[in-house]
Write a protein that holds these residues in place. Sequence first.
Motif, PDB file in Angstrom:
ATOM      1  N   VAL A  67     -83.020 -27.473  71.949  1.00  0.00           N
ATOM      2  CA  VAL A  67     -82.051 -26.391  71.864  1.00  0.00           C
ATOM      3  C   VAL A  67     -81.191 -26.562  70.617  1.00  0.00           C
ATOM      4  N   VAL A  68     -80.814 -27.811  70.314  1.00  0.00           N
ATOM      5  CA  VAL A  68     -80.005 -28.099  69.135  1.00  0.00           C
ATOM      6  C   VAL A  68     -80.922 -28.421  67.965  1.00  0.00           C
ATOM      7  N   GLU A  69     -80.777 -27.669  66.889  1.00  0.00           N
ATOM      8  CA  GLU A  69     -81.603 -27.918  65.712  1.00  0.00           C
ATOM      9  C   GLU A  69     -81.279 -29.286  65.140  1.00  0.00           C
ATOM     10  N   LYS A  70     -82.309 -30.066  64.856  1.00  0.00           N
ATOM     11  CA  LYS A  70     -82.123 -31.371  64.261  1.00  0.00           C
ATOM     12  C   LYS A  70     -82.323 -31.251  62.756  1.00  0.00           C
ATOM     13  N   ILE A  71     -81.235 -31.363  62.003  1.00  0.00           N
ATOM     14  CA  ILE A  71     -81.303 -31.239  60.552  1.00  0.00           C
ATOM     15  C   ILE A  71     -81.709 -32.592  59.981  1.00  0.00           C
ATOM     16  N   PRO A  72     -82.798 -32.661  59.223  1.00  0.00           N
ATOM     17  CA  PRO A  72     -83.245 -33.959  58.713  1.00  0.00           C
ATOM     18  C   PRO A  72     -82.311 -34.514  57.644  1.00  0.00           C
ATOM     19  N   THR A  73     -82.189 -35.841  57.629  1.00  0.00           N
ATOM     20  CA  THR A  73     -81.484 -36.530  56.552  1.00  0.00           C
ATOM     21  C   THR A  73     -82.453 -36.677  55.380  1.00  0.00           C
ATOM     22  N   LEU A  74     -81.926 -36.604  54.164  1.00  0.00           N
ATOM     23  CA  LEU A  74     -82.766 -36.567  52.968  1.00  0.00           C
ATOM     24  C   LEU A  74     -83.691 -37.764  52.802  1.00  0.00           C
ATOM     25  N   PHE A  75     -83.228 -38.958  53.220  1.00  0.00           N
ATOM     26  CA  PHE A  75     -83.966 -40.189  52.949  1.00  0.00           C
ATOM     27  C   PHE A  75     -84.343 -40.917  54.234  1.00  0.00           C
ATOM     28  N   GLU A  76     -85.382 -41.744  54.133  1.00  0.00           N
ATOM     29  CA  GLU A  76     -85.767 -42.616  55.245  1.00  0.00           C
ATOM     30  C   GLU A  76     -84.686 -43.673  55.445  1.00  0.00           C
ATOM     31  N   ARG A  77     -84.593 -44.204  56.667  1.00  0.00           N
ATOM     32  CA  ARG A  77     -83.573 -45.213  56.982  1.00  0.00           C
ATOM     33  C   ARG A  77     -84.197 -46.602  57.143  1.00  0.00           C
ATOM     34  N   ASP A  78     -83.361 -47.623  56.938  1.00  0.00           N
ATOM     35  CA  ASP A  78     -83.822 -48.992  57.151  1.00  0.00           C
ATOM     36  C   ASP A  78     -83.474 -49.432  58.567  1.00  0.00           C
ATOM     37  N   ASP A  79     -83.683 -50.718  58.874  1.00  0.00           N
ATOM     38  CA  ASP A  79     -83.446 -51.186  60.246  1.00  0.00           C
ATOM     39  C   ASP A  79     -81.964 -51.269  60.592  1.00  0.00           C
ATOM     40  N   ARG A 241     -84.392 -23.365  56.029  1.00  0.00           N
ATOM     41  CA  ARG A 241     -84.454 -24.814  56.192  1.00  0.00           C
ATOM     42  C   ARG A 241     -83.148 -25.465  55.719  1.00  0.00           C
ATOM     43  N   ARG A 242     -82.826 -26.598  56.343  1.00  0.00           N
ATOM     44  CA  ARG A 242     -81.631 -27.335  55.954  1.00  0.00           C
ATOM     45  C   ARG A 242     -81.942 -28.831  55.891  1.00  0.00           C
ATOM     46  N   ALA A 243     -81.164 -29.541  55.114  1.00  0.00           N
ATOM     47  CA  ALA A 243     -81.258 -30.996  55.025  1.00  0.00           C
ATOM     48  C   ALA A 243     -79.864 -31.521  54.735  1.00  0.00           C
ATOM     49  N   LYS A 244     -79.579 -32.751  55.165  1.00  0.00           N
ATOM     50  CA  LYS A 244     -78.210 -33.256  55.052  1.00  0.00           C
ATOM     51  C   LYS A 244     -78.189 -34.679  54.509  1.00  0.00           C
ATOM     52  N   ILE A 245     -77.030 -35.052  54.010  1.00  0.00           N
ATOM     53  CA  ILE A 245     -76.764 -36.434  53.618  1.00  0.00           C
ATOM     54  C   ILE A 245     -75.261 -36.667  53.745  1.00  0.00           C
ATOM     55  N   LYS A 246     -74.878 -37.799  54.328  1.00  0.00           N
ATOM     56  CA  LYS A 246     -73.461 -38.129  54.521  1.00  0.00           C
ATOM     57  C   LYS A 246     -73.090 -39.353  53.688  1.00  0.00           C
ATOM     58  N   ARG A 247     -71.829 -39.430  53.343  1.00  0.00           N
ATOM     59  CA  ARG A 247     -71.345 -40.567  52.564  1.00  0.00           C
ATOM     60  C   ARG A 247     -71.644 -41.873  53.292  1.00  0.00           C
ATOM     61  N   LYS A 248     -71.408 -41.914  54.608  1.00  0.00           N
ATOM     62  CA  LYS A 248     -71.583 -43.156  55.352  1.00  0.00           C
ATOM     63  C   LYS A 248     -73.043 -43.511  55.613  1.00  0.00           C
ATOM     64  N   ASP A 249     -73.982 -42.605  55.250  1.00  0.00           N
ATOM     65  CA  ASP A 249     -75.407 -42.933  55.379  1.00  0.00           C
ATOM     66  C   ASP A 249     -75.821 -44.043  54.418  1.00  0.00           C
ATOM     67  N   PHE A 250     -75.139 -44.132  53.293  1.00  0.00           N
ATOM     68  CA  PHE A 250     -75.530 -45.076  52.244  1.00  0.00           C
ATOM     69  C   PHE A 250     -74.970 -46.476  52.509  1.00  0.00           C
ATOM     70  N   PRO A 251     -75.684 -47.513  52.040  1.00  0.00           N
ATOM     71  CA  PRO A 251     -75.074 -48.853  52.032  1.00  0.00           C
ATOM     72  C   PRO A 251     -73.850 -48.816  51.127  1.00  0.00           C
ATOM     73  N   LYS A 252     -72.850 -49.634  51.418  1.00  0.00           N
ATOM     74  CA  LYS A 252     -71.634 -49.619  50.633  1.00  0.00           C
ATOM     75  C   LYS A 252     -71.910 -50.023  49.194  1.00  0.00           C
ATOM     76  N   LEU A 253     -71.226 -49.381  48.278  1.00  0.00           N
ATOM     77  CA  LEU A 253     -71.353 -49.737  46.864  1.00  0.00           C
ATOM     78  C   LEU A 253     -70.778 -51.133  46.635  1.00  0.00           C
ATOM     79  N   ALA A 254     -71.464 -51.904  45.798  1.00  0.00           N
ATOM     80  CA  ALA A 254     -70.981 -53.257  45.491  1.00  0.00           C
ATOM     81  C   ALA A 254     -69.660 -53.163  44.744  1.00  0.00           C
ATOM     82  N   SER A 255     -68.697 -54.003  45.116  1.00  0.00           N
ATOM     83  CA  SER A 255     -67.383 -53.967  44.472  1.00  0.00           C
ATOM     84  C   SER A 255     -67.389 -54.770  43.188  1.00  0.00           C
TER      85      SER A 255
END
Length: 255
Positions: A67-79, A241-255
């Motif tokens: 019933v709820v459309e599942k919008i894919p995330t742009l990239f594959e995920r790791d473990d 069609r839709r696709a999404k990406i969130k800031r928190k999807d990414f590994p943190k940037l190295a400081s």
Amino acid sequence: MARWTPPEGWSRLVAWVSPEEKRALKHAAADADVPVADLVRRLADGLSTGVVSHQLLLSGRTRGGPVVEKIPTLFERDDRFRVTDRPKPECAWVFAGEGVGTEKLDGTNVRLTVRSGHLVRVEKRRNPGKEQKALGIVDGWYVDTSADSAEDKWILAAAHGTEVSGWPDGEHSCEALGPRIQGNPLGLDTHLCVPFNTTAPVYEDVPRGYEELREFLSALESRYSPGNLAEGIVFHHPDGRRAKIKRKDFPKLAS
């Protein structure tokens, strides 16, 4: 039906539907005060006359889908559930430069039903739990809210704080936002619902590469609520069609 003679040229259509789809058809027919057969015929008539498009009905869904459309995330995920630099094949159109990027609002997914400019139903998204996932149920669905539930208090405040008098009849998937929802990352002063089918803030020239997107989102200001960070980007293709990406999807940037 045994006594009814269909008009010349008409044919009988038979389809297998899931219990959930059958209930949804019956519910919609009851709301419209028509038999299910009339509902199906009117839908077919809408398709034949162009009032309803097949893209609208099928985009993001498959036969027997959720019933709820599942919008894919742009990239594959790791473990660790962070995105990697491997693009998802179904999102190839984004990397080809197609579609536009709009702001992804950070709230709670709800669905409002409107009739004659009045709010008549408020539903919230329900995600499957561990036991349901073990049964193969991975996609979410909508359930009714309750005025007696403390859990639903602020969703209902957002729904009733939204002006729907100009909305067309139908079900509208929305993001419920406000001071008591999801920590209010946008710093809003009031509760309201923003429908997905209205124009969201558009970002021109959104990058499409992994590293470029990570850098872009790390400091992207919200255009819906300036002064706060945007949660992410939703890409919209002209065909629905839709696709999404969130800031928190990414590994943190190295400081």
